[in-house]
Design a protein around this motif. Structure first.
Motif, PDB file in Angstrom:
ATOM      1  N   LEU A 103       0.836  -1.211   0.000  1.00  0.00           N
ATOM      2  CA  LEU A 103       0.000   0.000   0.000  1.00  0.00           C
ATOM      3  C   LEU A 103       0.867   1.255   0.000  1.00  0.00           C
ATOM      4  O   LEU A 103       0.606   2.198  -0.752  1.00  0.00           O
ATOM      5  CB  LEU A 103      -0.939   0.006   1.205  1.00  0.00           C
ATOM      6  N   GLU A 104       1.884   1.267   0.830  1.00  0.00           N
ATOM      7  CA  GLU A 104       2.761   2.444   0.900  1.00  0.00           C
ATOM      8  C   GLU A 104       3.444   2.703  -0.448  1.00  0.00           C
ATOM      9  O   GLU A 104       3.501   3.855  -0.910  1.00  0.00           O
ATOM     10  CB  GLU A 104       3.808   2.275   2.002  1.00  0.00           C
ATOM     11  N   LYS A 105       3.941   1.660  -1.095  1.00  0.00           N
ATOM     12  CA  LYS A 105       4.604   1.817  -2.393  1.00  0.00           C
ATOM     13  C   LYS A 105       3.613   2.269  -3.465  1.00  0.00           C
ATOM     14  O   LYS A 105       3.938   3.105  -4.303  1.00  0.00           O
ATOM     15  CB  LYS A 105       5.268   0.512  -2.811  1.00  0.00           C
ATOM     16  N   THR A 106       2.419   1.711  -3.444  1.00  0.00           N
ATOM     17  CA  THR A 106       1.403   2.060  -4.435  1.00  0.00           C
ATOM     18  C   THR A 106       0.937   3.494  -4.248  1.00  0.00           C
ATOM     19  O   THR A 106       0.839   4.257  -5.211  1.00  0.00           O
ATOM     20  CB  THR A 106       0.200   1.097  -4.341  1.00  0.00           C
ATOM     21  N   VAL A 107       0.661   3.873  -3.017  1.00  0.00           N
ATOM     22  CA  VAL A 107       0.165   5.213  -2.720  1.00  0.00           C
ATOM     23  C   VAL A 107       1.230   6.274  -2.994  1.00  0.00           C
ATOM     24  O   VAL A 107       0.912   7.409  -3.335  1.00  0.00           O
ATOM     25  CB  VAL A 107      -0.356   5.269  -1.266  1.00  0.00           C
ATOM     26  N   ALA A 108       2.496   5.898  -2.901  1.00  0.00           N
ATOM     27  CA  ALA A 108       3.583   6.847  -3.161  1.00  0.00           C
ATOM     28  C   ALA A 108       3.506   7.427  -4.571  1.00  0.00           C
ATOM     29  O   ALA A 108       3.995   8.526  -4.821  1.00  0.00           O
ATOM     30  CB  ALA A 108       4.930   6.169  -2.945  1.00  0.00           C
ATOM     31  N   PHE A 109       2.881   6.708  -5.499  1.00  0.00           N
ATOM     32  CA  PHE A 109       2.752   7.181  -6.876  1.00  0.00           C
ATOM     33  C   PHE A 109       1.540   8.089  -7.077  1.00  0.00           C
ATOM     34  O   PHE A 109       1.370   8.656  -8.148  1.00  0.00           O
ATOM     35  CB  PHE A 109       2.663   5.996  -7.839  1.00  0.00           C
ATOM     36  N   LEU A 110       0.710   8.221  -6.062  1.00  0.00           N
ATOM     37  CA  LEU A 110      -0.468   9.076  -6.174  1.00  0.00           C
ATOM     38  C   LEU A 110      -0.117  10.444  -5.601  1.00  0.00           C
ATOM     39  O   LEU A 110       0.182  10.571  -4.416  1.00  0.00           O
ATOM     40  CB  LEU A 110      -1.651   8.457  -5.423  1.00  0.00           C
ATOM     41  N   PRO A 111      -0.152  11.483  -6.413  1.00  0.00           N
ATOM     42  CA  PRO A 111       0.389  12.777  -5.995  1.00  0.00           C
ATOM     43  C   PRO A 111      -0.381  13.501  -4.896  1.00  0.00           C
ATOM     44  O   PRO A 111       0.192  14.315  -4.198  1.00  0.00           O
ATOM     45  CB  PRO A 111       0.359  13.599  -7.294  1.00  0.00           C
TER      46      PRO A 111
END
Length: 127
Positions: free
Chosen positions: A19-27
């Motif tokens: 989740l942390e890695k995925t959300v990191a791409f959401l600005p």
């Protein structure tokens, strides 16, 4: 534009990392806390008052439903996404009963949860 603050409650380090890695791409999203227990989640939620809570149901010291009940009783305005492996209809019904906004199966609906996060992060209602 301010970022949508998210708090993750899940006892699986793998799920939290994903989740942390995925959300990191959401600005427009920032993770303000991660917890693996009911007690730590409640403390963290009080401290951070996030706009969105991602909530697993199976926790070592109770159930994600305990966290959900706390959120609703304390009148938090957080949007709650249940993301769990316990996704049969009885669990989904209980989630609706206790006020979850979304309910997703970790295995089959993970991408749907990410899509909802993207939508919420661009919505003025969660800011």
């Amino acid at each position: 534009m301010s970022k949508t603050r998210i708090f993750i409650v899940d006892d699986s380090p793998e799920i939290c990392n994903t989740l942390e890695k995925t959300v990191a791409f959401l600005p427009n999203i920032v993770i303000v806390g991660v917890s693996g227990t009911v007690s730590d989640a409640i403390s963290g939620l009080k401290a951070h008052e996030p706009e969105v809570v991602i909530l697993d149901l199976n926790l070592p010291d109770g159930s994600g439903f305990d966290v959900l009940k706390f959120l609703k009783k304390a009148k938090f305005k957080s949007v709650v996404l249940i993301l769990t492996n316990h996704s049969t209809e009885p669990f989904r019904a209980k989630g609706r009963l206790h006020g979850a906004d979304y309910f997703f199966d970790k295995t089959n609906e993970f991408e749907n949860a990410i899509e909802v996060l993207e939508e919420l992060s661009s919505s003025p209602c969660t800011k």
